[in-house]
Motif scaffolding. Structure first.
Motif, PDB file in Angstrom:
ATOM      1  N   GLU A 200      -3.250   4.028  93.412  1.00  0.00           N
ATOM      2  CA  GLU A 200      -2.669   4.522  94.668  1.00  0.00           C
ATOM      3  C   GLU A 200      -1.344   3.818  94.954  1.00  0.00           C
ATOM      4  N   ALA A 201      -1.286   2.514  94.649  1.00  0.00           N
ATOM      5  CA  ALA A 201      -0.009   1.796  94.789  1.00  0.00           C
ATOM      6  C   ALA A 201       1.009   2.439  93.867  1.00  0.00           C
ATOM      7  N   GLY A 202       0.582   2.749  92.647  1.00  0.00           N
ATOM      8  CA  GLY A 202       1.468   3.411  91.677  1.00  0.00           C
ATOM      9  C   GLY A 202       1.948   4.757  92.200  1.00  0.00           C
ATOM     10  N   HIS A 203       1.039   5.528  92.806  1.00  0.00           N
ATOM     11  CA  HIS A 203       1.422   6.843  93.344  1.00  0.00           C
ATOM     12  C   HIS A 203       2.497   6.678  94.411  1.00  0.00           C
ATOM     13  N   GLY A 204       2.324   5.671  95.260  1.00  0.00           N
ATOM     14  CA  GLY A 204       3.344   5.397  96.272  1.00  0.00           C
ATOM     15  C   GLY A 204       4.687   5.134  95.604  1.00  0.00           C
ATOM     16  N   LEU A 205       4.668   4.344  94.523  1.00  0.00           N
ATOM     17  CA  LEU A 205       5.926   3.988  93.846  1.00  0.00           C
ATOM     18  C   LEU A 205       6.563   5.199  93.158  1.00  0.00           C
ATOM     19  N   TYR A 206       5.761   6.069  92.513  1.00  0.00           N
ATOM     20  CA  TYR A 206       6.346   7.278  91.904  1.00  0.00           C
ATOM     21  C   TYR A 206       7.082   8.079  92.977  1.00  0.00           C
ATOM     22  N   LEU A 207       6.449   8.158  94.154  1.00  0.00           N
ATOM     23  CA  LEU A 207       6.989   9.011  95.209  1.00  0.00           C
ATOM     24  C   LEU A 207       8.221   8.395  95.862  1.00  0.00           C
ATOM     25  N   TYR A 208       8.207   7.073  96.075  1.00  0.00           N
ATOM     26  CA  TYR A 208       9.421   6.425  96.602  1.00  0.00           C
ATOM     27  C   TYR A 208      10.557   6.592  95.608  1.00  0.00           C
ATOM     28  N   SER A 209      10.229   6.486  94.328  1.00  0.00           N
ATOM     29  CA  SER A 209      11.245   6.681  93.295  1.00  0.00           C
ATOM     30  C   SER A 209      11.806   8.104  93.370  1.00  0.00           C
ATOM     31  N   ALA A 210      10.939   9.087  93.599  1.00  0.00           N
ATOM     32  CA  ALA A 210      11.393  10.485  93.683  1.00  0.00           C
ATOM     33  C   ALA A 210      12.263  10.701  94.920  1.00  0.00           C
ATOM     34  N   VAL A 211      11.867  10.145  96.046  1.00  0.00           N
ATOM     35  CA  VAL A 211      12.603  10.409  97.287  1.00  0.00           C
ATOM     36  C   VAL A 211      13.959   9.706  97.269  1.00  0.00           C
ATOM     37  N   GLU A 212      14.033   8.588  96.564  1.00  0.00           N
ATOM     38  CA  GLU A 212      15.309   7.861  96.486  1.00  0.00           C
ATOM     39  C   GLU A 212      16.389   8.666  95.782  1.00  0.00           C
ATOM     40  N   THR A 213      15.990   9.601  94.920  1.00  0.00           N
ATOM     41  CA  THR A 213      16.989  10.410  94.215  1.00  0.00           C
ATOM     42  C   THR A 213      17.742  11.314  95.191  1.00  0.00           C
ATOM     43  N   LEU A 214      17.228  11.427  96.431  1.00  0.00           N
ATOM     44  CA  LEU A 214      17.885  12.267  97.432  1.00  0.00           C
ATOM     45  C   LEU A 214      18.913  11.480  98.240  1.00  0.00           C
ATOM     46  N   GLY A 215      19.162  10.248  97.812  1.00  0.00           N
ATOM     47  CA  GLY A 215      20.210   9.469  98.449  1.00  0.00           C
ATOM     48  C   GLY A 215      19.769   8.695  99.678  1.00  0.00           C
ATOM     49  N   VAL A 216      18.481   8.388  99.772  1.00  0.00           N
ATOM     50  CA  VAL A 216      18.014   7.538 100.865  1.00  0.00           C
ATOM     51  C   VAL A 216      17.518   6.215 100.290  1.00  0.00           C
ATOM     52  N   SER A 217      17.493   5.194 101.129  1.00  0.00           N
ATOM     53  CA  SER A 217      17.064   3.881 100.652  1.00  0.00           C
ATOM     54  C   SER A 217      15.561   3.713 100.859  1.00  0.00           C
ATOM     55  N   ARG A 218      14.914   3.271  99.806  1.00  0.00           N
ATOM     56  CA  ARG A 218      13.466   3.051  99.854  1.00  0.00           C
ATOM     57  C   ARG A 218      13.132   2.018 100.936  1.00  0.00           C
ATOM     58  N   GLU A 219      13.950   0.978 100.963  1.00  0.00           N
ATOM     59  CA  GLU A 219      13.768  -0.094 101.943  1.00  0.00           C
ATOM     60  C   GLU A 219      13.786   0.468 103.374  1.00  0.00           C
ATOM     61  N   GLN A 220      14.770   1.339 103.629  1.00  0.00           N
ATOM     62  CA  GLN A 220      14.905   1.912 104.966  1.00  0.00           C
ATOM     63  C   GLN A 220      13.694   2.784 105.322  1.00  0.00           C
ATOM     64  N   LEU A 221      13.282   3.622 104.373  1.00  0.00           N
ATOM     65  CA  LEU A 221      12.131   4.494 104.618  1.00  0.00           C
ATOM     66  C   LEU A 221      10.883   3.661 104.897  1.00  0.00           C
ATOM     67  N   TYR A 222      10.749   2.588 104.130  1.00  0.00           N
ATOM     68  CA  TYR A 222       9.565   1.749 104.282  1.00  0.00           C
ATOM     69  C   TYR A 222       9.566   1.048 105.635  1.00  0.00           C
TER      70      TYR A 222
ATOM     71  N   MET B 101      23.392  -9.552  96.953  1.00  0.00           N
ATOM     72  CA  MET B 101      22.148  -8.802  96.732  1.00  0.00           C
ATOM     73  C   MET B 101      21.203  -9.049  97.913  1.00  0.00           C
ATOM     74  N   LYS B 102      21.031  -8.002  98.752  1.00  0.00           N
ATOM     75  CA  LYS B 102      20.093  -8.140  99.868  1.00  0.00           C
ATOM     76  C   LYS B 102      18.781  -7.435  99.546  1.00  0.00           C
ATOM     77  N   GLU B 103      18.918  -6.249  98.911  1.00  0.00           N
ATOM     78  CA  GLU B 103      17.733  -5.527  98.462  1.00  0.00           C
ATOM     79  C   GLU B 103      17.662  -5.615  96.942  1.00  0.00           C
ATOM     80  N   TRP B 104      16.471  -5.490  96.421  1.00  0.00           N
ATOM     81  CA  TRP B 104      16.333  -5.515  94.966  1.00  0.00           C
ATOM     82  C   TRP B 104      16.980  -4.269  94.381  1.00  0.00           C
ATOM     83  N   PRO B 105      17.862  -4.452  93.372  1.00  0.00           N
ATOM     84  CA  PRO B 105      18.549  -3.282  92.798  1.00  0.00           C
ATOM     85  C   PRO B 105      17.593  -2.308  92.097  1.00  0.00           C
ATOM     86  N   LEU B 106      18.107  -1.098  91.888  1.00  0.00           N
ATOM     87  CA  LEU B 106      17.337  -0.022  91.279  1.00  0.00           C
ATOM     88  C   LEU B 106      17.577   0.009  89.764  1.00  0.00           C
ATOM     89  N   TRP B 107      16.512   0.227  89.008  1.00  0.00           N
ATOM     90  CA  TRP B 107      16.589   0.331  87.542  1.00  0.00           C
ATOM     91  C   TRP B 107      15.944   1.644  87.116  1.00  0.00           C
TER      92      TRP B 107
END
Ligand code: FE2
Ligand code: FE2
Lengths: 310, 93
Positions: free
Chosen positions: A78-100, B1-7
């Motif tokens: 489930e943690a992995g599923h969250g990460l796949y999805l954050y990775s997908a949403v980030e491609t739309l130009g938003v920051s994962r950190e901000q969403l979280y 670096m404030k946030e961990w970069p993307l790879w």
């Protein structure tokens, strides 16, 4: 090269959607399509993350080492599923950190189902069987969603979900074949989870405000009611096999429709839980917030280390 | 670096296959990126090798240029074997 007008771009986008071609992150897309995707994919990601909480309560109390290993692996998925999805949403130009952060601040939604408590070990069986089962029905349909990264994440997730559902059903089977007390515990868990699980598919089609546009752009591929019916139809025989009952006196096979009929859903409860009045809303977010704050030093230390040694 | 970069993460599913893009992770350095990629993308024997690349170093073609870049290939049918009609009597070709 000649200049492409926004009308051309929009036409090309609609054509791609009509021809079942995927939209990829760098392709032009209407702002509203982008917004709808960001909202849906991030809510989906938050749900995966918060979904670990009801189950983790039972890790230390799993009845056998084998059950414990399976539950641990499921939660890690489930943690992995969250990460796949954050990775997908980030491609739309938003920051994962901000969403979280929005999620931790209570500004983002996640699936209502995780605001209910897991009271007994039977709940762990029922969560895997019914909650993951409902998630599978939804996610199988989303494998055909129009946005490439979301569709790919769904394919990956669906491969893993079957294990979740089967380990859950296997727990239910053990209880169903056990003592009268164990069977009672299972029935009690089913009674509490049944209706909230049916609500996971969202409000009835007639009242679902985002649905139409979402179906038109093929973000959603099947309506809430269609998916709910599909889930019920495939679940009732599994329920009967366990020798258990659904807490719904109206549930019965309708040979004319070729589907099970079911009773009215209490949408008042659904909206109350969304508005924060579910049994665990506050506790769930508080747990995630504390985890985030207590992990701050780890994130800082990793950055300090990288600056020093890279 | 404030946030961990993307790879960006690329996995070779087994030897003999190309590495294929699977998604991304956040990490402070390459070693951590490999470890996170392993935990995130290879929990069930999905791979035997991982590449990670800082996302900022990926240069992608612009979808707007799709026609310019790829359209010319479409009218070069003579690049395909089926373009050459040969007599049925000629075998093994
Ligand atoms: Fe999941
Ligand atoms: Fe799951």
């Amino acid at each position: 090269m000649e200049h492409t007008t926004s009308i051309d771009l929009e036409k090309r986008f609609e054509e791609k959607i009509a021809r079942e071609l995927k939209i990829e992150p760098k392709d032009w897309m209407p702002e509203e399509y982008r917004r709808m995707l960001i909202r849906q994919i991030s809510q989906h990601a938050h749900s995966e993350v918060i979904g670990m909480l009801p189950e983790k309560n039972w890790l230390t109390r799993a009845p056998t080492l084998r059950r414990k290993m399976a539950l641990l692996a499921k939660i890690q998925d489930e943690a992995g599923h969250g990460l796949y999805l954050y990775s997908a949403v980030e491609t739309l130009g938003v920051s994962r950190e901000q969403l979280y952060r929005d999620f931790l601040d209570g500004k983002a939604k996640y699936s209502n189902i995780f605001n209910y408590p897991a009271l007994t070990w039977a709940d762990i069986g029922v969560i895997g069987w019914l909650v993951d089962g409902a998630a599978i029905v939804n996610q199988v349909s989303l494998q055909r969603t129009s946005f490439g990264p979301y569709a790919r994440a769904m394919v990956r997730i669906c491969k893993e979900e079957n294990f979740h559902q089967r380990q859950g059903y296997s727990i239910c089977l053990t209880l169903a074949r056990g003592s009268a007390e164990q069977r009672q515990m299972l029935q009690d868990a089913i009674n509490r989870w049944w209706w909230p699980v049916l609500m996971m598919f969202g409000p009835p089609d007639a009242e679902s405000k985002h649905s139409q546009k979402s179906m038109k752009w093929k973000i959603k591929r099947a309506s809430n009611d269609t998916l709910r019916q599909k889930f019920i139809d495939q679940t009732v025989p599994q329920l009967e096999y366990l020798g258990m009952k659904a807490p719904d006196p109206h549930l019965k096979w309708n040979p004319e429709r070729g589907h099970y009929d079911y009773g009215p859903i209490d949408w008042e409860e659904f909206w109350n839980v969304i508005r924060g009045k579910g049994p665990c809303n506050k506790e769930r977010l508080r747990t995630k917030r504390v985890a985030y704050e207590e992990g701050q030093w780890v994130r800082d230390a990793a950055i300090a280390y990288a600056k020093e040694y890279n | 670096m404030k946030e961990w970069p993307l790879w960006e993460v690329f996995i070779r599913s087994k030897n003999g296959q190309y590495h294929k893009h699977v998604g991304s992770v956040h990490a402070t350095d390459a070693q951590m990126a490999i470890e996170h990629a392993r935990d995130t993308y290879t929990r069930r024997n999905e791979g035997v090798s991982i590449w990670v690349v800082p996302s900022k170093y990926i240069t992608a073609s612009d979808p707007e240029d799709e026609d310019m870049l790829f359209e010319p290939a479409k009218d070069k049918v003579y690049r395909h074997p089926t373009f050459y009609k040969l007599p049925d009597d000629v075998k093994n070709i």
